[in-house]
Design a protein around this motif. Structure first.
Motif, PDB file in Angstrom:
ATOM      1  N   LEU A 155      48.338  36.064  39.883  1.00  0.00           N
ATOM      2  CA  LEU A 155      48.357  37.037  38.789  1.00  0.00           C
ATOM      3  C   LEU A 155      47.382  38.173  39.082  1.00  0.00           C
ATOM      4  O   LEU A 155      47.680  39.344  38.874  1.00  0.00           O
ATOM      5  CB  LEU A 155      47.973  36.353  37.471  1.00  0.00           C
ATOM      6  CG  LEU A 155      48.913  35.232  36.992  1.00  0.00           C
ATOM      7  CD1 LEU A 155      48.380  34.603  35.714  1.00  0.00           C
ATOM      8  CD2 LEU A 155      50.314  35.774  36.750  1.00  0.00           C
ATOM      9  N   PHE A 156      46.194  37.811  39.552  1.00  0.00           N
ATOM     10  CA  PHE A 156      45.204  38.784  40.014  1.00  0.00           C
ATOM     11  C   PHE A 156      44.181  38.023  40.835  1.00  0.00           C
ATOM     12  O   PHE A 156      44.153  36.791  40.849  1.00  0.00           O
ATOM     13  CB  PHE A 156      44.530  39.521  38.840  1.00  0.00           C
ATOM     14  CG  PHE A 156      43.841  38.624  37.860  1.00  0.00           C
ATOM     15  CD1 PHE A 156      42.511  38.252  38.042  1.00  0.00           C
ATOM     16  CD2 PHE A 156      44.507  38.163  36.744  1.00  0.00           C
ATOM     17  CE1 PHE A 156      41.869  37.436  37.137  1.00  0.00           C
ATOM     18  CE2 PHE A 156      43.875  37.336  35.820  1.00  0.00           C
ATOM     19  CZ  PHE A 156      42.557  36.975  36.016  1.00  0.00           C
ATOM     20  N   SER A 157      43.349  38.745  41.582  1.00  0.00           N
ATOM     21  CA  SER A 157      42.382  38.089  42.468  1.00  0.00           C
ATOM     22  C   SER A 157      40.949  38.380  42.015  1.00  0.00           C
ATOM     23  O   SER A 157      40.677  39.391  41.376  1.00  0.00           O
ATOM     24  CB  SER A 157      42.567  38.576  43.912  1.00  0.00           C
ATOM     25  OG  SER A 157      42.331  39.965  44.007  1.00  0.00           O
ATOM     26  N   ILE A 158      40.071  37.453  42.315  1.00  0.00           N
ATOM     27  CA  ILE A 158      38.637  37.615  42.055  1.00  0.00           C
ATOM     28  C   ILE A 158      37.956  37.684  43.418  1.00  0.00           C
ATOM     29  O   ILE A 158      37.908  36.696  44.151  1.00  0.00           O
ATOM     30  CB  ILE A 158      38.081  36.420  41.246  1.00  0.00           C
ATOM     31  CG1 ILE A 158      38.869  36.258  39.950  1.00  0.00           C
ATOM     32  CG2 ILE A 158      36.599  36.608  40.971  1.00  0.00           C
ATOM     33  CD1 ILE A 158      38.536  34.991  39.196  1.00  0.00           C
ATOM     34  N   LYS A 159      37.458  38.848  43.759  1.00  0.00           N
ATOM     35  CA  LYS A 159      36.926  39.043  45.114  1.00  0.00           C
ATOM     36  C   LYS A 159      35.556  38.413  45.312  1.00  0.00           C
ATOM     37  O   LYS A 159      35.198  38.011  46.414  1.00  0.00           O
ATOM     38  CB  LYS A 159      36.881  40.540  45.432  1.00  0.00           C
ATOM     39  CG  LYS A 159      38.272  41.183  45.460  1.00  0.00           C
ATOM     40  CD  LYS A 159      38.193  42.659  45.812  1.00  0.00           C
ATOM     41  CE  LYS A 159      39.586  43.283  45.839  1.00  0.00           C
ATOM     42  NZ  LYS A 159      39.546  44.721  46.191  1.00  0.00           N
ATOM     43  N   LYS A 160      34.789  38.333  44.214  1.00  0.00           N
ATOM     44  CA  LYS A 160      33.451  37.781  44.339  1.00  0.00           C
ATOM     45  C   LYS A 160      33.474  36.265  44.161  1.00  0.00           C
ATOM     46  O   LYS A 160      33.877  35.763  43.111  1.00  0.00           O
ATOM     47  CB  LYS A 160      32.530  38.406  43.285  1.00  0.00           C
ATOM     48  CG  LYS A 160      31.083  37.968  43.397  1.00  0.00           C
ATOM     49  CD  LYS A 160      30.228  38.652  42.344  1.00  0.00           C
ATOM     50  CE  LYS A 160      28.771  38.201  42.433  1.00  0.00           C
ATOM     51  NZ  LYS A 160      27.940  38.868  41.395  1.00  0.00           N
ATOM     52  N   PRO A 161      33.085  35.483  45.174  1.00  0.00           N
ATOM     53  CA  PRO A 161      33.096  34.019  45.053  1.00  0.00           C
ATOM     54  C   PRO A 161      32.060  33.548  44.042  1.00  0.00           C
ATOM     55  O   PRO A 161      31.037  34.198  43.820  1.00  0.00           O
ATOM     56  CB  PRO A 161      32.756  33.540  46.470  1.00  0.00           C
ATOM     57  CG  PRO A 161      32.005  34.669  47.084  1.00  0.00           C
ATOM     58  CD  PRO A 161      32.600  35.924  46.500  1.00  0.00           C
ATOM     59  N   HIS A 162      32.367  32.409  43.401  1.00  0.00           N
ATOM     60  CA  HIS A 162      31.443  31.849  42.427  1.00  0.00           C
ATOM     61  C   HIS A 162      31.449  30.330  42.558  1.00  0.00           C
ATOM     62  O   HIS A 162      32.504  29.711  42.713  1.00  0.00           O
ATOM     63  CB  HIS A 162      31.856  32.256  41.009  1.00  0.00           C
ATOM     64  CG  HIS A 162      30.782  32.050  39.996  1.00  0.00           C
ATOM     65  ND1 HIS A 162      30.446  30.803  39.512  1.00  0.00           N
ATOM     66  CD2 HIS A 162      29.953  32.933  39.371  1.00  0.00           C
ATOM     67  CE1 HIS A 162      29.473  30.910  38.633  1.00  0.00           C
ATOM     68  NE2 HIS A 162      29.139  32.202  38.533  1.00  0.00           N
ATOM     69  N   SER A 163      30.273  29.740  42.490  1.00  0.00           N
ATOM     70  CA  SER A 163      30.150  28.299  42.717  1.00  0.00           C
ATOM     71  C   SER A 163      30.939  27.470  41.700  1.00  0.00           C
ATOM     72  O   SER A 163      31.422  26.380  42.013  1.00  0.00           O
ATOM     73  CB  SER A 163      28.673  27.888  42.673  1.00  0.00           C
ATOM     74  OG  SER A 163      28.092  28.235  41.413  1.00  0.00           O
ATOM     75  N   ASP A 164      31.102  27.980  40.473  1.00  0.00           N
ATOM     76  CA  ASP A 164      31.826  27.233  39.446  1.00  0.00           C
ATOM     77  C   ASP A 164      33.329  27.195  39.703  1.00  0.00           C
ATOM     78  O   ASP A 164      34.045  26.413  39.087  1.00  0.00           O
ATOM     79  CB  ASP A 164      31.580  27.851  38.066  1.00  0.00           C
ATOM     80  CG  ASP A 164      30.165  27.592  37.567  1.00  0.00           C
ATOM     81  OD1 ASP A 164      29.517  26.669  38.095  1.00  0.00           O
ATOM     82  OD2 ASP A 164      29.708  28.325  36.668  1.00  0.00           O
ATOM     83  N   LEU A 165      33.792  28.053  40.602  1.00  0.00           N
ATOM     84  CA  LEU A 165      35.218  28.114  40.892  1.00  0.00           C
ATOM     85  C   LEU A 165      35.569  27.525  42.255  1.00  0.00           C
ATOM     86  O   LEU A 165      36.686  27.705  42.740  1.00  0.00           O
ATOM     87  CB  LEU A 165      35.702  29.574  40.809  1.00  0.00           C
ATOM     88  CG  LEU A 165      35.590  30.214  39.420  1.00  0.00           C
ATOM     89  CD1 LEU A 165      36.014  31.680  39.468  1.00  0.00           C
ATOM     90  CD2 LEU A 165      36.450  29.461  38.411  1.00  0.00           C
ATOM     91  N   VAL A 166      34.627  26.803  42.845  1.00  0.00           N
ATOM     92  CA  VAL A 166      34.890  26.084  44.089  1.00  0.00           C
ATOM     93  C   VAL A 166      35.608  24.781  43.751  1.00  0.00           C
ATOM     94  O   VAL A 166      35.179  24.055  42.840  1.00  0.00           O
ATOM     95  CB  VAL A 166      33.574  25.776  44.843  1.00  0.00           C
ATOM     96  CG1 VAL A 166      33.850  24.915  46.066  1.00  0.00           C
ATOM     97  CG2 VAL A 166      32.881  27.073  45.255  1.00  0.00           C
ATOM     98  N   PRO A 167      36.715  24.458  44.422  1.00  0.00           N
ATOM     99  CA  PRO A 167      37.430  23.216  44.114  1.00  0.00           C
ATOM    100  C   PRO A 167      36.527  21.989  44.197  1.00  0.00           C
ATOM    101  O   PRO A 167      35.572  21.961  44.981  1.00  0.00           O
ATOM    102  CB  PRO A 167      38.521  23.173  45.186  1.00  0.00           C
ATOM    103  CG  PRO A 167      38.737  24.609  45.553  1.00  0.00           C
ATOM    104  CD  PRO A 167      37.390  25.251  45.463  1.00  0.00           C
TER     105      PRO A 167
END
Length: 242
Positions: A155-167
């Motif tokens: 749907l859209f991308s988040i370019k900045k990685p975030h630790s809460d969104l790591v599988p």
């Protein structure tokens, strides 16, 4: 029908439909389902207008509170409307809610609702048909969701990685869940993320349920189109040899 409902009109609109329901229930009910389907048309139009509007949903909740009709955070909008309009009708409320949800899922116009219900052999049959698709376990649906979501366009991308969104390191899939809100400039903002397996599997299960039904509908449409091409080819071939 045009969407012109305002927050102040939710109460009076619902009250008018309730009165119509009472007339149907006390007299017309025994003669015909036509009146019921007309009430459902109005309920469906109400559902279409309120769905997605935070202010209208709040107004609807206020009327539920005023009439002391029980609901909770898990009660769907369709069930709330059914409870308001049809009152204490037991499990029938879920059948009515299913009609509203299924009609919305098919992007059905209000004027098509009655014919569709008749075509589906009635409200109860719509509920039963919908129920058959709900018998699969969450685990199975989550597996489908993981497979389908791995292939669909983002749907859209988040370019900045975030630790809460790591599988989750122990999960069998590579997904996390983000809580998104609309911003004032029209974009979307991630305000919370989690990789908790139970939450991710619940969301994947919903994705599996929705995307699977969409895929089935697309496959059916493709098959119908293929058969029509076969018929056209056969007609062309017969004409060529005539």
């Amino acid at each position: 029908m045009q969407n012109i409902l305002t927050s102040d009109q939710v109460s009076s609109t619902v009250t008018a439909i309730i009165l119509e329901r009472e007339v149907w229930e006390n007299g017309v009910f025994k003669k015909s389902n036509d009146a019921l389907y007309e009430i459902l048309e109005k309920a469906y139009h109400l559902y279409q207008q309120i769905k997605g509007s935070r202010s209208l949903i709040k107004a609807l909740n206020q009327q539920l509170d005023a009439l002391k009709i029980p609901y909770n955070a898990n009660t769907s909008l369709a069930a709330k409307i059914a409870k308001l309009i049809f009152g204490d009708c037991g499990n029938r409320v879920f059948a009515y809610a299913t009609v509203l949800v299924e009609a919305a899922r098919r992007n059905m116009d209000v004027t098509q609702l009655k014919a569709w219900i008749i075509e589906q052999n009635g409200i109860e049959n719509i509920r039963k048909t919908k129920g058959k698709g709900e018998q699969r376990s969450l685990s199975e649906l989550a597996d489908d969701g993981a497979e389908l979501c791995s292939a669909v366009d983002a749907l859209f991308s988040i370019k900045k990685p975030h630790s809460d969104l790591v599988p989750h390191p122990e999960a069998t899939n590579e997904f996390a869940v983000a809580l998104v809100r609309p911003s004032l400039n029209g974009a979307h903002e991630v305000v919370f993320g989690t990789n908790k397996k139970s939450i991710v599997n619940t969301v994947l299960g919903e994705a599996g349920r929705k995307l699977s039904s969409t895929k089935t509908a697309e496959d059916a449409a493709a098959e119908t189109k293929r058969r029509q091409h076969d018929v056209d080819d056969a007609v062309d071939a017969a004409s060529a040899t005539a």
